[in-house]
Design a protein around this motif. Structure first.
Motif, PDB file in Angstrom:
ATOM      1  N   PRO A 149       3.910  -2.832  -6.306  1.00 29.07           N
ATOM      2  CA  PRO A 149       5.061  -2.046  -5.853  1.00 29.07           C
ATOM      3  C   PRO A 149       4.737  -1.292  -4.565  1.00 29.07           C
ATOM      4  CG  PRO A 149       3.994  -0.972  -7.711  1.00 29.07           C
ATOM      5  CD  PRO A 149       3.331  -2.298  -7.547  1.00 29.07           C
ATOM      6  N   SER A 150       5.762  -0.834  -3.887  1.00 30.67           N
ATOM      7  CA  SER A 150       5.582  -0.101  -2.642  1.00 30.67           C
ATOM      8  C   SER A 150       4.709   1.134  -2.865  1.00 30.67           C
ATOM      9  CB  SER A 150       6.966   0.310  -2.126  1.00 30.67           C
ATOM     10  OG  SER A 150       6.828   1.061  -0.969  1.00 30.67           O
ATOM     11  N   GLY A 151       3.770   1.352  -1.965  1.00 30.73           N
ATOM     12  CA  GLY A 151       2.911   2.532  -2.054  1.00 30.73           C
ATOM     13  C   GLY A 151       1.665   2.344  -2.897  1.00 30.73           C
ATOM     14  N   CYS A 152       1.378   1.113  -3.335  1.00 32.12           N
ATOM     15  CA  CYS A 152       0.220   0.916  -4.207  1.00 32.12           C
ATOM     16  C   CYS A 152      -1.057   0.667  -3.413  1.00 32.12           C
ATOM     17  CB  CYS A 152       0.469  -0.232  -5.183  1.00 32.12           C
ATOM     18  SG  CYS A 152       0.413  -1.848  -4.413  1.00 32.12           S
ATOM     19  N   GLY A 153      -0.973   0.627  -2.082  1.00 30.57           N
ATOM     20  CA  GLY A 153      -2.183   0.515  -1.270  1.00 30.57           C
ATOM     21  C   GLY A 153      -2.435  -0.861  -0.680  1.00 30.57           C
ATOM     22  N   LYS A 154      -1.452  -1.720  -0.699  1.00 30.25           N
ATOM     23  CA  LYS A 154      -1.630  -3.078  -0.163  1.00 30.25           C
ATOM     24  C   LYS A 154      -1.890  -3.046   1.343  1.00 30.25           C
ATOM     25  CE  LYS A 154       2.547  -4.292  -1.307  1.00 30.25           C
ATOM     26  NZ  LYS A 154       3.151  -3.093  -1.898  1.00 30.25           N
ATOM     27  N   THR A 155      -1.009  -2.358   2.071  1.00 28.31           N
ATOM     28  CA  THR A 155      -1.165  -2.287   3.519  1.00 28.31           C
ATOM     29  C   THR A 155      -2.489  -1.636   3.887  1.00 28.31           C
ATOM     30  OG1 THR A 155       1.212  -2.207   3.866  1.00 28.31           O
ATOM     31  CG2 THR A 155      -0.158  -1.346   5.631  1.00 28.31           C
ATOM     32  N   THR A 156      -2.832  -0.568   3.184  1.00 26.44           N
ATOM     33  CA  THR A 156      -4.090   0.131   3.454  1.00 26.44           C
ATOM     34  C   THR A 156      -5.269  -0.842   3.323  1.00 26.44           C
ATOM     35  OG1 THR A 156      -3.088   2.136   2.593  1.00 26.44           O
ATOM     36  CG2 THR A 156      -5.473   2.125   2.797  1.00 26.44           C
ATOM     37  N   VAL A 176      -6.260   6.315  -2.214  1.00 28.32           N
ATOM     38  CA  VAL A 176      -5.157   5.378  -2.055  1.00 28.32           C
ATOM     39  C   VAL A 176      -5.559   3.979  -2.524  1.00 28.32           C
ATOM     40  CG1 VAL A 176      -3.777   4.239  -0.313  1.00 28.32           C
ATOM     41  CG2 VAL A 176      -4.050   6.697  -0.232  1.00 28.32           C
ATOM     42  N   GLN A 196      -6.524  12.474  -1.515  1.00 30.04           N
ATOM     43  CA  GLN A 196      -5.766  11.423  -2.187  1.00 30.04           C
ATOM     44  C   GLN A 196      -6.497  10.079  -2.082  1.00 30.04           C
ATOM     45  OE1 GLN A 196      -2.171  10.392  -0.201  1.00 30.04           O
ATOM     46  NE2 GLN A 196      -1.312   9.312  -1.949  1.00 30.04           N
ATOM     47  N   PHE A 234      -7.392   9.358   1.710  1.00 27.74           N
ATOM     48  CA  PHE A 234      -6.793  10.177   2.768  1.00 27.74           C
ATOM     49  C   PHE A 234      -6.879  11.609   2.274  1.00 27.74           C
ATOM     50  CE2 PHE A 234      -4.447   6.162   3.612  1.00 27.74           C
ATOM     51  CZ  PHE A 234      -4.891   5.971   4.911  1.00 27.74           C
TER      52      PHE A 234
HETATM   53  N1  ADP Z   1      -2.465   7.619   7.235  1.00 29.80           N
HETATM   54  C1  ADP Z   1      -2.183   8.011   5.983  1.00 29.80           C
HETATM   55  N2  ADP Z   1      -2.390   9.296   5.616  1.00 29.80           N
HETATM   56  C2  ADP Z   1      -2.121   9.700   4.346  1.00 29.80           C
HETATM   57  N3  ADP Z   1      -1.630   8.919   3.376  1.00 29.80           N
HETATM   58  C3  ADP Z   1      -1.397   7.627   3.674  1.00 29.80           C
HETATM   59  C4  ADP Z   1      -1.651   7.108   4.995  1.00 29.80           C
HETATM   60  N4  ADP Z   1      -1.319   5.795   4.998  1.00 29.80           N
HETATM   61  C5  ADP Z   1      -0.882   5.511   3.754  1.00 29.80           C
HETATM   62  N5  ADP Z   1      -0.923   6.606   2.957  1.00 29.80           N
HETATM   63  C6  ADP Z   1      -0.552   6.667   1.528  1.00 29.80           C
HETATM   64  O1  ADP Z   1      -1.246   5.660   0.883  1.00 29.80           O
HETATM   65  C7  ADP Z   1      -0.464   5.081  -0.139  1.00 29.80           C
HETATM   66  C8  ADP Z   1      -0.470   3.575  -0.001  1.00 29.80           C
HETATM   67  O2  ADP Z   1       0.152   3.191   1.181  1.00 29.80           O
HETATM   68  P1  ADP Z   1       0.302   1.680   1.623  1.00 29.80           P
HETATM   69  O3  ADP Z   1      -1.050   1.059   1.656  1.00 29.80           O
HETATM   70  O4  ADP Z   1       1.079   1.662   2.873  1.00 29.80           O
HETATM   71  O5  ADP Z   1       1.154   1.064   0.436  1.00 29.80           O
HETATM   72  P2  ADP Z   1       1.886  -0.347   0.345  1.00 29.80           P
HETATM   73  O6  ADP Z   1       1.589  -1.123   1.576  1.00 29.80           O
HETATM   74  O7  ADP Z   1       1.349  -0.953  -0.886  1.00 29.80           O
HETATM   75  O8  ADP Z   1       3.340  -0.033   0.201  1.00 29.80           O
HETATM   76  C9  ADP Z   1       0.917   5.679  -0.025  1.00 29.80           C
HETATM   77  O9  ADP Z   1       1.064   6.621  -1.052  1.00 29.80           O
HETATM   78  C10 ADP Z   1       0.911   6.342   1.312  1.00 29.80           C
HETATM   79  O10 ADP Z   1       1.681   7.496   1.275  1.00 29.80           O
END
Ligand code: ADP
Ligand code: MG
Lengths: 346, 291
Positions: A37-44, A18, A16, A13
Motif C-alpha cells: 500500500p501507499s507509504g509502505c516504503g517502496k519508493t524509499t 521507514v 521514524q 528519517f
Molecule cells: N524525505 C523524507 N523525510 C521523511 N519521511 C519520508 C521521506 N520520504 C518518505 N518518507 C516517509 O516514508 C514513508 C514511506 O514512503 P515511500 O517510500 O514514498 O512509500 P511508498 O513509495 O511505498 O508509497 C512514508 O510514510 C513517508 O511519509
C-alpha cells in the motif's frame, strides 16, 4: 550467485523507521515487483538502490560489489520515475540521447542507438516531439527508452503506469513485459496494484509498513499467503477462525462444521484462509446462508453468512443450477487449497 | 434558454467589470492621454503653458544631445541593474529552493522582507553606509587603512546600480522561484541517474528550464529600474539625472510641464516597446518550456 543483493537494509528519517530489515536476492534477468500500500516504503527502497538516499543500515551489492560506495551518477542504473521527469526543453530524441552523451558515445553511434531505442518503445517518427506535446502514454515510452538506451545493469521503475488510464495501462503492461523479456534487463517495479505485480513479475515482494511480508512467485503469494496482510492485499479472500485438535486420533483441523486432517506443525487456534473461487457448495461443510447472489456474466458472486462469519464464494457460470438467495448451503473446499496460520487466541 | 436571457448573459461580464473598467479609464487612461497631449503644448518662462499643438518639445528632445545622453544613461543603469539582479538573484533562488523547511521560510522572509520597507529608507541606508567621508563603511575602511579616499558612491552610476539592484532583487528572486516550483522534483535525480554531474545538471537541465523565469524577472526589473524615481533621486540628486528625475524636475522645478510630459511620454513609449518586444521574443524562444 545473486546479481543484486539487499542485505538487511534499513532507512530511518529522524526517529521514524521507514524501511527495516529488507533482505532480497535478485537473479540476473529477473523481474521483481515491490508490492504494497501507499507509504509502505517502496519508493524509499528503490531510491536507496538508485543512490538518491543512503541506507541507515545494511548493504546493497551488485555482482558482489558494494553499490552504496558508488555515486548515483556512476551506478549505471536505468530509472523511470512516476512523473517521468523528462527534460521538457529537449525533444524526445534529445532526452534519450542525454545518457549516451554523458557516457561520451560518439555522435553517429548515438543517433543510431536513440533511433533504435525509440523504435523499440513504438515511437519511431516522434524523435523531434517535445514531451509537453506528447500524451501520457507517449511520455511514458520516452522515459522507458531513455532509461533503457544506456543498457542499464538494473532497470528501476517507480509506479510507471499509475498515471495512465486503465486501457492504456494494460497495453503498457504487456509491452513492458515483452520488452523486458527481449532485452533481459534485470528489473524492479514498484507498484501498489496487485494485478500489475502479478501479471508482470517473476517474483513479488509484498511489503507492509517498511517490512517484507512475503517474497514469492505471483502464484505462491496468491495461493499460499504467508500472512493475513498478504492474503487480504492480494485479492479477495475468506478468513475463517478454526482450531487444531491434537488430542483426536488422527489430529483434526476444525472450522465450524468443516473439518479435515490436521496439517503438521500448528496447534491450537488457527486461521483458515481460502480464496472465494476455491469454495464449492456441497453436502457437508461449513453451514451458511446465501445473503446476496450477483450475476457477473462469466461467474456468480455469492455473499454468505456462515457460522464462522461472512464468506464470499465465486462460482464459474458453467450452466449448472446455482443456489438462490436465502437458501441454506454447505461450504466445502479441498484442504490443499487453503492456507493455515496460527491465530492469536482471543 | 430564451433570447432575452441569453442577451442578459452576454451583457453580464461587461456590467460586472464596469466599475473596475471605469476606475482604469478614470485614473490611468485619461491622465495618460492628457500627458501625451500636454507634451505638444507650448511653454514660456513668462507666458506659462499655452494649449497649442506644436512639436517644439519633441524637437528639443530629438536634437539636444543632453537628452540622448540622459536616456542612454537611464537604460544603461537599468540594463546593468537587471544583469546584476539576474546574476545574483537566480543562484540565490536556486539555493533557497534547495534549503530544507525552516531555513527556507526564514531566508525567504529575509529576501522578501525589504519589500515591506520603503524604497526611500533602503536607499538612504546605502547612502549612510557609503555616502562621502561620513559614510560608515568608508570611515571604517579608511581608519583601517584599506582605502585612502572614500569609495565614490553618491552621484555615481555605480552607486545607483548597486542601490537599485538591492531594491529590485526580490522581484528577480520571486520570478525565478516561481519557475523553480514548476520543475519536476525528480528532474535532477533523473539527470544524475543518466550520468550527469552537478555542473552539467545546472547547465543543461536547470538553467534552460528557469530561463523563462529569469527573463520575465528581467523584464520586471528592467522596466521598474528604468522608470525608478526614489533611488536615482537620492543617489543621483540633481547632478546625475535619469529620465524619471528629469521629468520630475521639469514639472516641479522648472515648471516646464510640456517638456516634462514629453520626457515622460518618451520613457513610457520606449519601455512599452522594449517590454512587448522582449516578451514576444521570449515566448517564441521558450515555447516548449512554457506549454
Ligand atoms: N524525505 C523524507 N523525510 C521523511 N519521511 C519520508 C521521506 N520520504 C518518505 N518518507 C516517509 O516514508 C514513508 C514511506 O514512503 P515511500 O517510500 O514514498 O512509500 P511508498 O513509495 O511505498 O508509497 C512514508 O510514510 C513517508 O511519509
Ligand atoms: Mg512511492
Amino acid at each position: 550467485m545473486a546479481y543484486l543483493e539487499l542485505d538487511r537494509v534499513a532507512k530511518q528519517f529522524g526517529a521514524q523507521t521507514v524501511v527495516d530489515d529488507f533482505s532480497l536476492s535478485v537473479g540476473k534477468g529477473e523481474f521483481i515487483s515491490f508490492l504494497g500500500p501507499s507509504g509502505c516504503g517502496k519508493t524509499t527502497t528503490l531510491q536507496m538502490i538508485a543512490g538518491f538516499l543512503d541506507p541507515t543500515r545494511g548493504a546493497i551489492r551488485l555482482e558482489g560489489k558494494d553499490l552504496t560506495a558508488i555515486h548515483p551518477a556512476k551506478r549505471g542504473l536505468g530509472i523511470v520515475f512516476q512523473s517521468y521527469a523528462l527534460f521538457p526543453h529537449m525533444s524526445a530524441a534529445e532526452n534519450v540521447a542525454f545518457g549516451l552523451e554523458m557516457r561520451g558515445v560518439p555522435r553517429a553511434d548515438r543517433a543510431e542507438r536513440v533511433r533504435a531505442a525509440l523504435a523499440m518503445v513504438g515511437l519511431a517518427g516522434y524523435e523531434d516531439r517535445h514531451p509537453r506535446r506528447m500524451s501520457g502514454g507517449q511520455q511514458q515510452r520516452v522515459a522507458l527508452a531513455r532509461a533503457l538506451v544506456i543498457k542499464p545493469s538494473v532497470l528501476l521503475l517507480d509506479e510507471p503506469l499509475s498515471n495512465l488510464d486503465a486501457k492504456l495501462r494494460e497495453e503498457m503492461q504487456i509491452e513492458l513485459r515483452q520488452i523486458q523479456r527481449t532485452i533481459g534487463t534485470t528489473t524492479i517495479l514498484v507498484t501498489h496494484d496487485q494485478n500489475e505485480a502479478m501479471s508482470l513479475s517473476d517474483r513479488i515482494v509484498v511489503m507492509s509498513q517498511g517490512r517484507i511480508e512475503q517474497i514469492g512467485t505471483p502464484q505462491e503469494t496468491y495461493e499460499k499467503p504467508a500472512s493475513a496482510f498478504v492474503s487480504q492485499f492480494l485479492g479477495k479472500t475468506n478468513d475463517f477462525a478454526g482450531s487444531i485438535d491434537r488430542t483426536a486420533t488422527p489430529p483434526r483441523l476444525v472450522a465450524g462444521s468443516w473439518s479435515a486432517p490436521a496439517p503438521a506443525g500448528l496447534n491450537g487456534a488457527i486461521t483458515v484462509s481460502i480464496r472465494p473461487e476455491r469454495i464449492g457448495f456441497g453436502e457437508a461443510g461449513l453451514s451458511a446462508k446465501i445473503v446476496t447472489r450477483i450475476f457477473q456474466g462469466n461467474h456468480w458472486l455469492f455473499q454468505c453468512e456462515s457460522e464462522c462469519g461472512p464468506a464470499i464464494v465465486i462460482r464459474q457460470n458453467d450452466g449448472t443450477a446455482q443456489p438462490a438467495e436465502g437458501e441454506a448451503v454447505r461450504l466445502a473446499w479441498r484442504p490443499e487449497d487453503m492456507s493455515v496460520r496460527a491465530r492469536a487466541s482471543a | 434558454m430564451s433570447a432575452v436571457a441569453e442577451e442578459r448573459n452576454a451583457r453580464a461580464p461587461w456590467a460586472l467589470t464596469a466599475p473596475a473598467l471605469m476606475l482604469f479609464i478614470g485614473v490611468l487612461l485619461i491622465p495618460l492621454a492628457m500627458t501625451v497631449m500636454l507634451s505638444f503644448h507650448d511653454w514660456g518662462q513668462y507666458k506659462g503653458i499655452e494649449p497649442v499643438f506644436i512639436l517644439k518639445n519633441w524637437r528639443e528632445i530629438a536634437t539636444d544631445p543632453y537628452y540622448a545622453e540622459m536616456f542612454w544613461r537611464t537604460f544603461r543603469i537599468a540594463i546593468l541593474t537587471t544583469l546584476l539582479t539576474a546574476l545574483l538573484g537566480a543562484p540565490e533562488a536556486y539555493i533557497l529552493n534547495r534549503m530544507s523547511g525552516r531555513w527556507k521560510s526564514f531566508f525567504l522572509l529575509v529576501i522578501l522582507g525589504p519589500l515591506l520597507i520603503s524604497v526611500v529608507a533602503r536607499t538612504l541606508g546605502w547612502a549612510l553606509l557609503f555616502g562621502g567621508n561620513n559614510g560608515l563603511v568608508n570611515k571604517l575602511l579608511m581608519s583601517l587603512g584599506v582605502i585612502h579616499s572614500p569609495i565614490p558612491f553618491m552621484f555615481t552610476e555605480t552607486g545607483m546600480v548597486v542601490a537599485l539592484a538591492h531594491v529590485m532583487m526580490p522581484f528577480m528572486v520571486l520570478s525565478v522561484w516561481a519557475a523553480l516550483q514548476r520543475l519536476d522534483p525528480q528532474i535532477e535525480n533523473a539527470a544524475m541517474s543518466l550520468g550527469a554531474g552537478p555542473i552539467t545538471i545546472i547547465r543543461r537541465i536547470i538553467m534552460p528550464q528557469i530561463m523563462p523565469g529569469v527573463l520575465s524577472g528581467a523584464i520586471i526589473v528592467f522596466s521598474l529600474s528604468a522608470s525608478a524615481f526614489a533611488t536615482p533621486a537620492i543617489i543621483g540628486g540633481r547632478r546625475l539625472k535619469v529620465a524619471a528625475t528629469l521629468a520630475y524636475d521639469e514639472f516641479l522645478n522648472t515648471l516646464n510641464w510640456p517638456l516634462g510630459a514629453a520626457v515622460a511620454t518618451l520613457l513610457l513609449i520606449a519601455l512599452v516597446l522594449i517590454v512587448i518586444g522582449s516578451n514576444a521574443l521570449i515566448e517564441r524562444r521558450y515555447a516548449e518550456v512554457f506549454r
